[in-house]
Enzyme design. Structure first.
Site, PDB file in Angstrom:
ATOM      1  N   THR A   1       0.856  -1.186   0.000  1.00 37.89           N
ATOM      2  CA  THR A   1       0.000   0.000   0.000  1.00 37.89           C
ATOM      3  C   THR A   1       0.890   1.234   0.000  1.00 37.89           C
ATOM      4  O   THR A   1       1.635   1.457   0.953  1.00 37.89           O
ATOM      5  CB  THR A   1      -0.912  -0.019   1.238  1.00 37.89           C
ATOM      6  OG1 THR A   1      -1.702  -1.189   1.150  1.00 37.89           O
ATOM      7  CG2 THR A   1      -1.805   1.205   1.290  1.00 37.89           C
TER       8      THR A   1
ATOM      9  N   LYS B   1      -7.003   2.256  -3.247  1.00 44.03           N
ATOM     10  CA  LYS B   1      -6.696   1.452  -2.056  1.00 44.03           C
ATOM     11  C   LYS B   1      -6.942   2.241  -0.770  1.00 44.03           C
ATOM     12  O   LYS B   1      -7.591   1.769   0.170  1.00 44.03           O
ATOM     13  CB  LYS B   1      -5.241   0.987  -2.146  1.00 44.03           C
ATOM     14  CG  LYS B   1      -4.672   0.411  -0.879  1.00 44.03           C
ATOM     15  CD  LYS B   1      -5.303  -0.923  -0.538  1.00 44.03           C
ATOM     16  CE  LYS B   1      -4.928  -1.305   0.874  1.00 44.03           C
ATOM     17  NZ  LYS B   1      -4.857  -2.707   1.101  1.00 44.03           N
TER      18      LYS B   1
ATOM     19  N   HIS C   1     -20.820  -3.631  12.096  1.00 44.50           N
ATOM     20  CA  HIS C   1     -20.848  -4.264  13.414  1.00 44.50           C
ATOM     21  C   HIS C   1     -20.186  -3.330  14.422  1.00 44.50           C
ATOM     22  O   HIS C   1     -19.001  -3.030  14.298  1.00 44.50           O
ATOM     23  CB  HIS C   1     -20.098  -5.590  13.406  1.00 44.50           C
ATOM     24  CG  HIS C   1     -20.696  -6.589  12.468  1.00 44.50           C
ATOM     25  ND1 HIS C   1     -21.933  -7.153  12.693  1.00 44.50           N
ATOM     26  CD2 HIS C   1     -20.261  -7.079  11.294  1.00 44.50           C
ATOM     27  CE1 HIS C   1     -22.225  -7.961  11.686  1.00 44.50           C
ATOM     28  NE2 HIS C   1     -21.229  -7.935  10.815  1.00 44.50           N
TER      29      HIS C   1
ATOM     30  N   GLY D   1     -18.443  -2.185  17.783  1.00 48.03           N
ATOM     31  CA  GLY D   1     -17.470  -2.883  18.617  1.00 48.03           C
ATOM     32  C   GLY D   1     -16.538  -1.916  19.314  1.00 48.03           C
ATOM     33  O   GLY D   1     -16.864  -0.731  19.466  1.00 48.03           O
TER      34      GLY D   1
ATOM     35  N   CYS E   1      -3.913  -2.409   8.680  1.00 49.87           N
ATOM     36  CA  CYS E   1      -4.260  -1.548   7.535  1.00 49.87           C
ATOM     37  C   CYS E   1      -5.010  -0.273   7.892  1.00 49.87           C
ATOM     38  O   CYS E   1      -4.545   0.819   7.596  1.00 49.87           O
ATOM     39  CB  CYS E   1      -5.083  -2.346   6.533  1.00 49.87           C
ATOM     40  SG  CYS E   1      -4.113  -3.573   5.671  1.00 49.87           S
TER      41      CYS E   1
HETATM   42  C1  UDX Z   1      -8.672  -4.671   6.060  1.00 47.20           C
HETATM   43  C2  UDX Z   1      -9.519  -4.597   4.768  1.00 47.20           C
HETATM   44  O1  UDX Z   1     -10.758  -5.255   4.975  1.00 47.20           O
HETATM   45  C3  UDX Z   1      -8.748  -5.194   3.608  1.00 47.20           C
HETATM   46  O2  UDX Z   1      -9.511  -5.076   2.425  1.00 47.20           O
HETATM   47  C4  UDX Z   1      -7.454  -4.404   3.502  1.00 47.20           C
HETATM   48  O3  UDX Z   1      -6.723  -4.667   2.388  1.00 47.20           O
HETATM   49  C5  UDX Z   1      -6.642  -4.585   4.773  1.00 47.20           C
HETATM   50  O4  UDX Z   1      -7.411  -4.073   5.846  1.00 47.20           O
HETATM   51  P1  UDX Z   1      -8.133  -6.472   7.927  1.00 47.20           P
HETATM   52  O5  UDX Z   1      -7.380  -5.361   8.595  1.00 47.20           O
HETATM   53  O6  UDX Z   1      -7.483  -7.796   7.826  1.00 47.20           O
HETATM   54  O7  UDX Z   1      -8.520  -6.040   6.446  1.00 47.20           O
HETATM   55  O8  UDX Z   1      -9.480  -6.703   8.744  1.00 47.20           O
HETATM   56  P2  UDX Z   1     -11.026  -6.362   8.633  1.00 47.20           P
HETATM   57  O9  UDX Z   1     -11.781  -7.622   8.657  1.00 47.20           O
HETATM   58  O10 UDX Z   1     -11.300  -5.414   7.546  1.00 47.20           O
HETATM   59  O11 UDX Z   1     -11.256  -5.645  10.049  1.00 47.20           O
HETATM   60  C6  UDX Z   1     -10.538  -4.481  10.419  1.00 47.20           C
HETATM   61  C7  UDX Z   1     -10.940  -4.004  11.808  1.00 47.20           C
HETATM   62  O12 UDX Z   1     -12.252  -3.489  11.807  1.00 47.20           O
HETATM   63  C8  UDX Z   1     -10.947  -5.097  12.882  1.00 47.20           C
HETATM   64  O13 UDX Z   1     -10.404  -4.553  14.069  1.00 47.20           O
HETATM   65  C9  UDX Z   1     -12.395  -5.435  13.041  1.00 47.20           C
HETATM   66  O14 UDX Z   1     -12.708  -5.943  14.311  1.00 47.20           O
HETATM   67  C10 UDX Z   1     -13.035  -4.091  12.813  1.00 47.20           C
HETATM   68  N1  UDX Z   1     -14.423  -4.170  12.320  1.00 47.20           N
HETATM   69  C11 UDX Z   1     -14.693  -4.671  11.081  1.00 47.20           C
HETATM   70  C12 UDX Z   1     -15.469  -3.710  13.117  1.00 47.20           C
HETATM   71  O15 UDX Z   1     -15.262  -3.256  14.255  1.00 47.20           O
HETATM   72  N2  UDX Z   1     -16.744  -3.762  12.617  1.00 47.20           N
HETATM   73  C13 UDX Z   1     -17.014  -4.225  11.385  1.00 47.20           C
HETATM   74  O16 UDX Z   1     -18.210  -4.222  10.998  1.00 47.20           O
HETATM   75  C14 UDX Z   1     -15.974  -4.721  10.589  1.00 47.20           C
END
Ligand code: UDX
Length: 436
Positions: free
Chosen positions: A122, A207, A254, A256, A263
């Site tokens: 990135t 991105k 969601h 939380g 990322c």
């Molecule tokens: C993210 C992006 O989804 C991905 O496309 C990118 O390239 C890298 O960053 P990732 O960091 O692995 O992926 O996790 P992700 O599932 O997106 O969750 C990120 C954070 O958001 C977590 O801490 C998760 O708990 C939180 N989250 C996610 C929420 O609190 N609520 C949600 O509804 C979704």
């Protein structure tokens, strides 16, 4: 096709293994000799479901190999991917491009034929231009097309995301680049995965815009959750109610303890830096970053409140279930659990914790926390049990056993994995997020 993947970390290794599985001939390169040695023995440097088996089968089939030598690895490669880290630079939050630039230079110097050089890391807008300049300055005689091809992989679901992507974004400036990249992703074309060709700068921005938008969505629903608690509404129903609108969509709503991970926190900061550099304010993202940061400590205070407030909490014990920023990963980067544990410690609360995969990486980040061998050991003698990460293992806790082992029946569910109705009448004081 022959593909070289420079950087065998999370993104490089998953992408390399998946490309090999498509039938390409892939070499993963990394400077870290110990990491390459372990990969030769089949030991993965990260925890990602399915990755070890994917690596093993493709190594066996002769399509995937590992080396520390960039010159050997890129020999004869049609496409050379740069998938090295771009951490937040200390001080200003800008993405640190030291590794990307160093790889570009070395690739230019060692190139043995025409190739595309693809940034998968990135990287801020304009990095592709800089990579092109650096390679040009090495005086290479070979034709090089510099491409931007960001990854959208979620940790814990990365292989599925790679093989069945919502879209593939390719930022290319010439026909040669487009042709080679079409060939690289041909198996996904056949799968009818949408491929979007854009300019290189547009692709780089896509991105950041995607991650910033998702971070905004989460932060929005988190603020709605706080409001729900005040007005006596239910945030899960609010999410459903707005998510059924096709323009909004149900995902990433969601509520939380705040987003963490490798990322969102880093990319939102880097985007803020870019918008500052270009004098084009992104106030919404500024607010998202601030709101998410303060939310993590606020969750610690929520636990203190559940214990009866600051006075009552001092000297009590809390069990944290889950430490990683989300389930199915051992990644602790920017996990809300760090600020929660710190806030509790500052409030004089003793903290014990259990996480299925994250404890090794968590230990140095929270030295004041006692790590336990299972959830029930952490719960023993605890005045409150707090679900921080929604690992499946915590979805069906033996609540009778929790009652027996715990000093008090306070359950703080920061991921809303339990149903308040089922807990009613069980003797638990149940506190969740955005539900009353
Ligand atoms: C993210 C992006 O989804 C991905 O496309 C990118 O390239 C890298 O960053 P990732 O960091 O692995 O992926 O996790 P992700 O599932 O997106 O969750 C990120 C954070 O958001 C977590 O801490 C998760 O708990 C939180 N989250 C996610 C929420 O609190 N609520 C949600 O509804 C979704």
């Amino acid at each position: 096709m022959k593909i070289a993947m420079v950087g065998s970390g999370y993104v490089g290794l998953v992408s390399g293994a998946c490309f090999a599985d498509f039938g390409h001939d892939v070499v993963c390169i990394d400077k870290d000799q110990a990491k390459i040695d372990r990969l030769h023995q089949g030991v993965m440097p990260i925890y990602e479901p399915g990755l070890d088996a994917l690596v093993e089968s493709n190594v066996k089939a002769g399509r995937l190999s590992f080396t520390t030598s960039l010159a050997d690895g890129i020999k004869g490669a049609d496409a050379i991917f740069i998938a090295v880290g771009t951490p937040s630079r200390r001080g200003d939050g800008h993405a640190d491009l030291t590794f990307v630039h160093a790889v570009a230079r070395e690739v230019g110097e060692k190139l043995s034929g025409d190739a595309v050089v693809v940034t998968k890391s990135t990287v801020p807008v304009g990095t592709g231009d800089e990579v092109e300049r650096i390679i040009g300055h090495t005086g290479t005689k070979h034709k090089v097309s510099v491409i931007s091809n960001p990854e959208f992989l979620r940790e814990g679901a990365a292989i599925g995301d790679f093989k069945r992507p919502d879209r593939i974004v390719i930022g290319a400036e010439d026909e040669f680049g487009k042709q080679v990249m079409s060939e690289v992703y041909r198996p996904l074309f056949l799968n009818e995965s949408p491929i979007l060709f854009t300019s290189r700068r547009t692709s780089e921005l896509i991105k950041y815009a995607a991650n910033a938008f998702l971070a905004t969505k989460i932060t929005f629903i988190n603020e709605m959750a706080d409001l729900c608690e005040k007005v006596g509404a239910n945030v899960q129903d609010v999410s459903r109610g707005i998510g059924m609108d096709g323009r909004i969509g149900p995902k990433f709503l969601h509520a939380g303890p705040g987003y963490g991970g490798s990322c969102f926190p880093k990319d939102t900061l880097a985007l803020l830096k870019t918008s500052e550099d270009y004098d084009s304010p992104t106030r919404i993202i500024e607010a998202v970053v601030k709101t998410n940061e303060s939310r993590k400590r606020a969750m610690g205070r929520k636990v203190v409140d559940a214990l009866g407030g600051a006075e009552a909490a001092r000297g009590r014990k809390v069990a944290l279930l889950g430490l990683t920023f989300k389930p199915n990963t051992d990644d602790m980067r920017d996990s809300p659990s760090i600020a929660i544990a710190q806030t509790l410690h500052d409030a004089g609360v003793e903290v014990a914790a259990y996480d299925p995969e994250g404890m090794e990486l968590a230990r140095p980040l929270m030295p004041e926390v006692t790590m336990c061998k299972d959830p029930y050991e952490a719960i023993t003698g605890a005045d409150a049990t707090v679900i921080v990460t929604e690992w499946d293992a915590f979805r069906a806790l033996d609540l009778e056993r929790v009652k027996e082992l715990a000093a008090d029946n306070v359950l703080v569910d920061l991921r809303n994995i339990y149903d308040p109705e089922t807990l009613r009448g069980t003797g638990f004081k149940y506190v969740s997020v955005g539900r009353v």
